[in-house]
Design an enzyme around this catalytic site. Structure first.
Site, PDB file in Angstrom:
ATOM      1  N   ASN A 192      -6.335   2.172   7.976  1.00 42.82           N
ATOM      2  CA  ASN A 192      -7.778   2.380   7.781  1.00 42.82           C
ATOM      3  C   ASN A 192      -8.262   3.625   8.506  1.00 42.82           C
ATOM      4  OD1 ASN A 192      -9.950  -0.459   7.205  1.00 42.82           O
ATOM      5  ND2 ASN A 192      -8.162   0.233   6.080  1.00 42.82           N
TER       6      ASN A 192
ATOM      7  N   HIS B 271       0.805  -1.222   0.000  1.00 41.47           N
ATOM      8  CA  HIS B 271       0.000   0.000   0.000  1.00 41.47           C
ATOM      9  C   HIS B 271       0.842   1.277   0.000  1.00 41.47           C
ATOM     10  CE1 HIS B 271      -3.298  -2.625   0.399  1.00 41.47           C
ATOM     11  NE2 HIS B 271      -4.137  -1.799   1.002  1.00 41.47           N
TER      12      HIS B 271
ATOM     13  N   GLU C 270     -14.392  -1.394  -3.701  1.00 39.65           N
ATOM     14  CA  GLU C 270     -14.472   0.005  -3.258  1.00 39.65           C
ATOM     15  C   GLU C 270     -15.091   0.798  -4.402  1.00 39.65           C
ATOM     16  OE1 GLU C 270     -10.385   0.714  -2.362  1.00 39.65           O
ATOM     17  OE2 GLU C 270     -10.390  -0.634  -0.637  1.00 39.65           O
TER      18      GLU C 270
END
Length: 517
Positions: free
Chosen positions: A208, A91, A424
């Site tokens: 998150n 990420h 998403e």
């Protein structure tokens, strides 16, 4: 006073003081129990010890399952830590210019505050390490592009995570320590901070949340609160230089349409102009909108900033993880939801940019009147005295800045592009909105600086001894600030950096703010 993070009580002033290096921060002792309880629950889930009645091991998203569209894939107990490590590595995909250090520091404080609630199942050392880094001045290098604001600020928070979590030196990201740029591992070693051994759910809990978006927006709205006061002072000075009609500020008028911001702006302008011999001196019945409608327009800006502040104020102490761990409820539960979604802050950041554009727009109109002789009541063209160089080009600069603000006014939060194999499928684009809001503060501040400069010269040209006591002191503060500047552009930059000093010179008390939500 040192802020103690407990996930419930952080405020704007504390966050800004820590982000800008004016205060230290620590975690409250009351957080230890909840963090430990939720962590133990996550570790039990990772080991397969939690079971649903009549079924196998309980599936907990991101603990013993894959991420995103791979949520249906089971992860063996021995691979949970590796799953976390791989998430941080994969990420950390941001690109572009680096975020300012104050934004990164604010994001670290906000993430630590959210995790301190004990609803994330993160290893408590993560919270303590983030705060040790803030205290020691270890600031990860975080690219500013790459976050869609959902599932939170994944990419930028992962770049912070590279520094926080232990791993190979070449996988530790980059960080600043003191005035040196080095690998994250080197920076942490130089500061004497032990990096955290990553475990189940740690990476998910780290990434998150919309803390980068919130950091950008919180700093922007905090600065906007001060900018409104500078803009009101500039408006009052323009009222005097243009010999405006103050009946438009009559409290009886604004009681008939009692928007809070308009009432406040009209009241501030009345106080700033009290005692002035310049206003109400021409026999005019009414002024152009840039003066007469200042309470309506700038009051709407006040109300808009207050809305943004109210949204950010909630997010400062929000849990933004997925899943959320209710470890203290019976045998515990993990609930997957969408608390990480950046939409509440993205829409607010877009609105902040909109209202700052209006603040700058009406200020530019007053600058135009001040520098246009036929509109100013016969002030010298361009406010040039004795064939001096004048300030005409500052009006052109103001027009350019306002044009830029208007060109970027399109709301980023309205433009979703699905990601993660359409899992998403409606993302916030909140980080783009927040970045642009920060830029808007800088642009609008320069326009207000130009109005302060032009209005101060206008007042001095009109009647050196006639301004009100409040604006008279501010006029001198403006002129002192820009004295000796090698160019008008440098003068505006000096004013932008010292708006607080100029506002303070007006000595108006009380001066209502927009953060009291």
């Amino acid at each position: 006073m040192q802020p103690l993070l407990d996930g419930r009580s952080l405020n704007f002033a504390e966050l800004v003081a820590v982000a800008r290096g004016r205060a230290s921060v620590a975690v409250a002792g009351s957080t230890a129990g909840p963090m430990r309880t939720s962590r133990d629950w996550v570790l039990a889930a990772a080991r397969g010890e939690l079971r649903d009645a009549g079924a196998g091991p309980r599936s907990v998203y991101g603990v013993n399952t894959g991420y995103g569209s791979l949520a249906r894939v089971a992860i063996p107990a021995g691979q949970a830590a590796e799953l976390s490590a791989n998430l941080i590595r994969s990420h950390a995909a941001g690109t572009g210019p680096e975020l300012p250090d104050e934004v990164v520091r604010a994001a670290m404080v906000l993430r630590a505050n959210a995790l301190a609630r004990g609803m994330s199942g993160v290893e408590p050392a993560v919270v303590h390490t983030l705060l040790l880094m803030v205290e020691a001045g270890v600031t990860p290098v975080v690219p500013s592009r790459g976050s869609c604001g959902s599932s939170g600020d994944l990419a930028p928070l992962a770049h912070i995570g590279l520094v926080v979590f232990d791993g190979a030196p070449h996988e530790s990201g980059r960080a600043r320590f003191g005035d040196r740029l080095m690998t994250g591992a080197e920076a942490m070693a130089a500061a004497g901070i032990t990096r955290v051994t990553i475990g189940p759910k740690d990476a998910l809990a780290m990434t998150n949340g919309a803390q980068v978006t919130t950091a950008l927006t919180a700093l922007a709205v905090y600065d906007s609160d001060a900018l409104v006061k500078a803009a009101e002072l500039a408006t009052a000075m323009s009222f005097e230089a243009l010999r405006g009609v103050t009946k438009a500020l009559d409290p009886r008028v604004h009681a008939l349409r009692p928007f809070r911001g308009a009432v406040e702006t009209a009241g501030v302008l009345r106080q700033l102009l009290h005692g002035s011999a310049l206003v109400d001196s021409t026999g005019r019945v009414q002024d152009a909108y840039a003066l007469r409608c200042a309470p309506a327009v700038m009051g709407a800006v006040r109300d808009g900033i207050r809305f943004v502040a109210s949204q950010v104020n909630v997010e400062l102490n929000a849990v933004t993880d997925n899943p959320v761990i209710f470890a203290a409820d019976g045998d515990g539960d993990a609930v997957s939801a969408g608390l990480f979604h950046g939409e509440p802050i993205g829409i607010a950041a877009d609105h902040l940019r909109l209202v700052l554009g209006e603040l700058a727009g009406i200020a530019e109109r007053r600058v135009h009147r001040l520098t246009t002789s036929i509109l100013s009541g016969q002030l010298p063209p361009g406010l040039a005295k004795d064939r001096g160089m004048g300030l005409m080009m500052t009006a052109s600069t103001a027009a350019s800045l306002v044009h830029t603000l208007r060109q970027t006014a399109w709301p980023a939060s309205s433009d979703s592009i699905p990601t993660c194999e359409d899992q998403e499928d409606f993302v916030a684009m909140a980080t783009t909105a927040a970045r642009r809001a920060r830029d808007a503060v800088g642009l609008a501040s320069r326009v207000v600086g130009i109005e302060l400069l032009c209005a101060a010269h206008g007042v001095r040209l009109r009647a050196p001894d006639a301004p009100s006591p409040h604006t008279g002191r501010a006029v001198m503060a403006v002129l002192d600030c820009v004295a000796g500047a090698p160019s008008h552009g440098e003068a505006v930059e000096r004013l932008m950096e010292r708006l607080d000093d100029v506002v303070g010179a007006a000595a108006l008390s009380p001066w209502p703010g927009c953060l009291d939500v």
